[in-house]
Design a protein around this motif. Structure first.
Motif, PDB file in Angstrom:
ATOM      1  N   TYR A 130       0.809  -1.300  -0.077  1.00  0.00           N
ATOM      2  CA  TYR A 130      -0.086  -0.006   0.045  1.00  0.00           C
ATOM      3  C   TYR A 130       0.824   1.408  -0.019  1.00  0.00           C
ATOM      4  CZ  TYR A 130      -3.406  -3.572   1.461  1.00  0.00           C
ATOM      5  OH  TYR A 130      -4.193  -4.670   1.358  1.00  0.00           O
ATOM      6  N   PRO A 131       0.976   1.846  -1.200  1.00  0.00           N
ATOM      7  CA  PRO A 131       1.978   3.115  -1.366  1.00  0.00           C
ATOM      8  C   PRO A 131       1.564   4.306  -0.252  1.00  0.00           C
ATOM      9  CG  PRO A 131       1.614   2.143  -3.315  1.00  0.00           C
ATOM     10  CD  PRO A 131       0.848   1.403  -2.365  1.00  0.00           C
ATOM     11  N   SER A 132       0.390   4.311  -0.115  1.00  0.00           N
ATOM     12  CA  SER A 132      -0.059   5.477   0.665  1.00  0.00           C
ATOM     13  C   SER A 132       0.322   5.129   2.187  1.00  0.00           C
ATOM     14  CB  SER A 132      -1.605   5.810   0.733  1.00  0.00           C
ATOM     15  OG  SER A 132      -2.436   4.672   1.331  1.00  0.00           O
ATOM     16  N   ARG A 135       4.140   5.717   2.433  1.00  0.00           N
ATOM     17  CA  ARG A 135       4.462   7.165   2.610  1.00  0.00           C
ATOM     18  C   ARG A 135       4.368   7.797   3.898  1.00  0.00           C
ATOM     19  NH1 ARG A 135       2.145   7.097  -2.998  1.00  0.00           N
ATOM     20  NH2 ARG A 135       3.933   7.814  -4.218  1.00  0.00           N
ATOM     21  N   ARG A 183       3.896  12.680  -7.292  1.00  0.00           N
ATOM     22  CA  ARG A 183       3.558  11.738  -8.007  1.00  0.00           C
ATOM     23  C   ARG A 183       3.602  11.966  -9.481  1.00  0.00           C
ATOM     24  NH1 ARG A 183      -0.739   8.600  -5.692  1.00  0.00           N
ATOM     25  NH2 ARG A 183      -0.692   7.425  -7.634  1.00  0.00           N
ATOM     26  N   SER A 202       3.869   1.030 -11.836  1.00  0.00           N
ATOM     27  CA  SER A 202       4.671   2.156 -10.788  1.00  0.00           C
ATOM     28  C   SER A 202       5.051   1.318  -9.467  1.00  0.00           C
ATOM     29  CB  SER A 202       3.648   2.872 -10.592  1.00  0.00           C
ATOM     30  OG  SER A 202       2.482   2.624 -10.168  1.00  0.00           O
ATOM     31  N   CYS A 204       4.896  -0.708  -5.702  1.00  0.00           N
ATOM     32  CA  CYS A 204       4.365  -0.459  -4.272  1.00  0.00           C
ATOM     33  C   CYS A 204       5.693   0.366  -3.800  1.00  0.00           C
ATOM     34  CB  CYS A 204       3.891  -1.254  -3.538  1.00  0.00           C
ATOM     35  SG  CYS A 204       2.551  -2.534  -4.329  1.00  0.00           S
ATOM     36  N   VAL A 205       6.670  -0.466  -3.073  1.00  0.00           N
ATOM     37  CA  VAL A 205       7.706   0.113  -2.527  1.00  0.00           C
ATOM     38  C   VAL A 205       8.617   0.884  -3.447  1.00  0.00           C
ATOM     39  CG1 VAL A 205      10.062  -0.583  -1.770  1.00  0.00           C
ATOM     40  CG2 VAL A 205       8.053  -1.816  -0.820  1.00  0.00           C
ATOM     41  N   GLN A 207       7.565   2.775  -6.259  1.00  0.00           N
ATOM     42  CA  GLN A 207       6.851   4.076  -6.447  1.00  0.00           C
ATOM     43  C   GLN A 207       7.178   5.033  -5.061  1.00  0.00           C
ATOM     44  OE1 GLN A 207       2.729   5.278  -6.122  1.00  0.00           O
ATOM     45  NE2 GLN A 207       2.386   3.059  -6.736  1.00  0.00           N
ATOM     46  N   VAL A 208       7.505   4.430  -3.938  1.00  0.00           N
ATOM     47  CA  VAL A 208       7.769   5.355  -2.857  1.00  0.00           C
ATOM     48  C   VAL A 208       9.021   5.615  -2.602  1.00  0.00           C
ATOM     49  CG1 VAL A 208       7.204   5.514  -0.272  1.00  0.00           C
ATOM     50  CG2 VAL A 208       5.608   4.645  -1.908  1.00  0.00           C
ATOM     51  N   SER A 211      11.430   6.119  -6.670  1.00  0.00           N
ATOM     52  CA  SER A 211      10.724   6.735  -7.746  1.00  0.00           C
ATOM     53  C   SER A 211      11.751   7.243  -8.641  1.00  0.00           C
ATOM     54  CB  SER A 211       9.815   7.924  -7.219  1.00  0.00           C
ATOM     55  OG  SER A 211      10.673   8.824  -6.452  1.00  0.00           O
ATOM     56  N   CYS A 236      -1.265  -2.869  -5.755  1.00  0.00           N
ATOM     57  CA  CYS A 236      -0.050  -3.872  -5.977  1.00  0.00           C
ATOM     58  C   CYS A 236      -0.292  -4.969  -6.842  1.00  0.00           C
ATOM     59  CB  CYS A 236      -0.024  -4.340  -4.519  1.00  0.00           C
ATOM     60  SG  CYS A 236       0.937  -5.802  -4.141  1.00  0.00           S
TER      61      CYS A 236
END
Length: 460
Positions: A130-132, A135, A183, A202, A204-205, A207-208, A211, A236
């Motif tokens: 869960y990217p959110s 973060r 983003r 993109s 999960c880990v 894109q955070v 990036s 994911c």
């Protein structure tokens, strides 16, 4: 002999009826032993039950009802890194992935874990996909890194007081980027007429914390004349779940991913994370019994390609500028073994003028990352990481490149334990991007490439 007598002689399988390991895959193994020197755990311990051959034997006995799903069975299945090196080594073409993954799913459904083990696994699977959430978690971690607290904690050896798994998480933590909540645009247009319309995972880990790798991937694709679509609705891919026996959760995430990229209407889905790619290419098998999704999943998987595969199939149009570096290329297991992609990254790197690519001894042996294996079994992962670092250092390279972020973190951790805090590690696509942009090798090595291009050891 009556049917009743036959039934009594053949005890029921120890597996439940939902997707047990199939006999056709079990029976393909002729126990020849070619897999033994390829298996990381067998290389370390020399234990037959911690080899692919031994694990298949245990699966066979459980399938025939001659062995229970017990702690011993789970121990040897948990010890497997899932690197699939045995599949490359096997002369009989045994689909070990089609055995270990359903065996793990059987374990998760039928053999409860201890409270501590369950809680730790829940923590991982409630966070990493869960990217959110990642973060939000990364905010205090950035303070920890930038305030000097981490330097103090490490210098006085406080991490040795932590439980081994938490110490491993701290050791593997990458630098938290400054632009944590930034983003990318959902569509990237090339400067010329688009040659292809591609979707990009993109992650999960990825894109955070990585990036910069995604940004490099977008620039390379655009430079090669691709319109790049990055659907913001994607979630994911389910790789961590599938490789850990959480089949239902992986299937649910697969359906969401398929639906998102169907809406995007792209020719190809390009992937720059080896573990994700191997799973997405298997959606057709994962959803094979779902009448509403089986055909859609197979069509989706057929459009998935690793970034190196895709670029090798697309005639190059962007010029490459020299990079005067000696780089050791590390094969990610889920790229070379699970996907059978080995020559393409080397071919792309060979196309960069002045770049010298060094081969790492024991290239087929896992570095110990293996998804979340290095968090679940840090001691074994550390042994494998140290072995890989020994082989890496023997090449005399200035830097190391790979095609999977997890591998780069594992290598960086191993190098840092040796006191080598500045040897940079790059995703393969970062080197391509630097060459296309005409960056000097010094700028690349010093992390001055217009982004966080260096995945080096966390700054002390």
């Amino acid at each position: 002999m009556s049917p009743a007598t036959t039934s009594q002689q053949q005890p029921p399988s120890s597996f439940d009826a939902h997707h047990p390991p199939e006999k056709k895959y079990i029976n393909d193994c002729v126990h020849c032993g070619f897999c033994l020197p390829a298996c990381p755990t067998y290389v370390l311990w020399g234990e037959e039950m911690d080899s692919p051959r031994g694990r298949i034997y245990m699966i066979k006995k459980a399938a025939e009802g001659q062995a229970p799903l017990d702690e011993r069975f789970r121990l040897h299945m948990d010890n497997c890194l899932g690197c699939m090196a045995c599949m490359t080594a096997c002369p009989s073409g045994v689909r070990y992935d089609r055995l270990i993954e359903p065996a793990r799913a059987q374990i998760e459904r039928n053999l409860p874990r201890s409270l501590g083990e369950s809680l730790f696994r829940r923590l991982l699977f409630a966070t990493f996909p869960y990217p959110s959430r990642l973060r939000l978690l990364a905010l205090p971690l950035r303070v920890y890194q930038r305030s000097g607290i981490r330097s103090l904690v490490r210098s006085i050896g406080m991490t040795r007081l932590l439980p081994k798994r938490l110490a491993a998480m701290e050791d593997l933590l990458p630098d938290v980027p400054a632009r944590l909540f930034e983003r990318p645009h959902s569509t990237i247009q090339p400067r010329t007429t688009p040659r292809r319309r591609v979707g990009m995972l993109s992650g999960c880990v990825q894109q955070v914390f990585f990036s910069h790798v995604n940004s490099a991937t977008m620039r390379v694709l655009a430079a090669e004349g691709c319109e790049v679509i990055i659907p913001r609705e994607q979630s994911c891919c389910g790789a961590l779940m599938l490789h850990s026996g959480m089949e239902a959760e992986a299937a649910s995430l697969a359906r969401k991913m398929i639906a998102v990229f169907e809406t995007a209407k792209v020719d190809t889905i390009v992937i720059n994370s080896a573990g994700c790619g191997s799973t997405m290419k298997e959606y057709g098998h994962l959803l094979r019994d779902d009448p509403a999704w089986a055909e859609r999943a197979a069509a989706f998987s057929a459009r998935c390609k690793d970034i190196s595969e895709f670029l090798c199939e697309l005639p190059a149009q962007a010029p490459r500028h020299p990079l005067k570096l000696r780089v050791a290329y590390h094969d990610a297991c889920h790229l070379q073994h699970a996907q059978g992609v080995r020559e393409q990254p080397r071919r792309l790197l060979a196309g960069i003028p002045s770049l010298e690519v060094a081969e790492i001894p024991e290239a087929s042996l896992c570095c110990g990352s293996a998804g979340v294996f290095n968090l679940l079994q840090p001691e074994t992962a550390s042994q494998l990481g140290s072995r890989k670092v020994d082989n890496l250092l023997s090449t005399g390279a200035h830097a190391v490149a790979s095609a999977n972020p997890g591998c780069l973190l594992q290598l960086a951790s191993g190098l840092r334990r040796r006191g080598l805090k500045t040897m940079p590690a790059f995703h393969m696509v970062e080197l391509l991007d630097a060459s296309m942009r005409g960056l000097a090798s010094e700028a690349l090595l010093n992390g001055k490439s217009g982004g966080q291009s260096r995945i080096a050891h966390p700054r002390e």
